[in-house]
Enzyme design. Structure first.
Site, PDB file in Angstrom:
ATOM      1  N   ASP A 114       0.055   5.146   0.830  1.00 50.12           N
ATOM      2  CA  ASP A 114      -0.014   6.166   1.882  1.00 50.12           C
ATOM      3  C   ASP A 114      -0.049   5.505   3.264  1.00 50.12           C
ATOM      4  OD1 ASP A 114       0.139   8.796   2.601  1.00 50.12           O
ATOM      5  OD2 ASP A 114      -1.920   9.309   2.077  1.00 50.12           O
ATOM      6  N   ASP A 128       0.872  -1.167   0.000  1.00 53.69           N
ATOM      7  CA  ASP A 128       0.000   0.000   0.000  1.00 53.69           C
ATOM      8  C   ASP A 128       0.920   1.231   0.000  1.00 53.69           C
ATOM      9  OD1 ASP A 128      -2.272   1.701   0.473  1.00 53.69           O
ATOM     10  OD2 ASP A 128      -1.722   1.725   2.598  1.00 53.69           O
TER      11      ASP A 128
END
Ligand SMILES: [Mg+2]
Length: 254
Positions: free
Chosen positions: A12, A10
């Site tokens: 952020d 992922d």
């Protein structure tokens, strides 16, 4: 931790936080790559193209190619192409659709209504989208995150809020949602890479999207504490990740 052949990150809260890289993340990814494992980036953000994400990553000191970035816009585009879509979304979503060979339609018939985050949302867009769905167009959501975090911890309406407006007016839920926790994007990465599930680790900062996505796909997961989850929350996380790490900096350490 056992070594994996495919690491799915992922963005952020894992690789960067807003405009700042996570300390030690870039060297951890270098170690993973030099050990021969594949690196892929997985984001629900549908606002930008893969090339724009790769540029941002390179600007923050990470090696990254556009082909390594799997965004919900790219996943949506692969799903729609070679068909056509009316888009409630931002230029990045339209660019990915066109790049994958889908036709973006403003007037005339379209196979799909594709809905993502849309900071230019208007009543007319909701109206056009709902009417197309009521007349038989298929309804695709890039993702259903209700909010996303902006500078200073401020939350702003996410794609899920836009999807909800269209769904309410159309009287229908999306037929398919591309982003996490749905498995579509992670499955696309696995299929493209040809690497098996038990050699894959998904790394994220949110139990309800990242770790739940890994659970649905059936691969191992690592929850990192550099994003929205605190150590106390991690201990109670549902679903339970395979590992809890302070940061990706701890991955593939000697
Ligand atoms: Mg995150």
């Amino acid at each position: 931790m056992k070594p994996y052949r495919l690491y799915i990150f992922d963005l952020d809260g894992v690789i960067y936080r807003g405009g700042e890289p996570i300390s030690g993340a870039s060297s951890a990814l270098e170690r993973i790559r030099s050990g021969g494992a594949a690196v892929r980036f997985l984001t629900n953000n549908s606002a930008q193209t893969r090339a724009a994400f790769a540029d941002k990553l390179r600007g923050l000191g990470f090696a990254a190619e556009p082909e390594e970035v799997f965004s919900s816009a790219y996943g949506a585009a692969r799903h729609v192409a070679p068909g056509s879509a009316f888009v409630v979304g931002e230029p990045g979503l339209k660019a990915e659709l066109e790049g994958a060979g889908a036709r973006v339609v403003e007037e005339g018939g379209a196979d799909w209504v594709a809905v993502g985050i849309c900071r230019g949302l208007t009543y007319d867009l909701i109206d056009e989208a709902q009417w197309r769905i009521r007349r038989g167009a298929r309804f695709l959501a890039t993702n259903i995150d209700s909010t996303y975090p902006d500078e200073g911890g401020r939350l702003r309406p996410g794609a899920g809020s836009v999807v909800a407006a269209v769904a309410e007016a159309a009287g229908r839920r999306p037929e398919i949602t591309i982003g996490k926790p749905e498995p579509a994007l992670a499955l696309m990465i696995l299929e493209d890479s040809g690497i098996s599930l038990n050699e894959t680790l998904l790394v994220g900062d949110r139990p309800d999207t990242d770790i739940e996505c890994a659970r649905r796909v059936g691969c191992d997961s690592a929850l990192v504490l550099t994003g929205v989850t605190s150590r106390a929350d991690a201990a109670r996380a549902v679903p339970k990740p395979t590992y809890v790490l302070d940061s990706v900096a701890g991955l593939a350490a000697e």
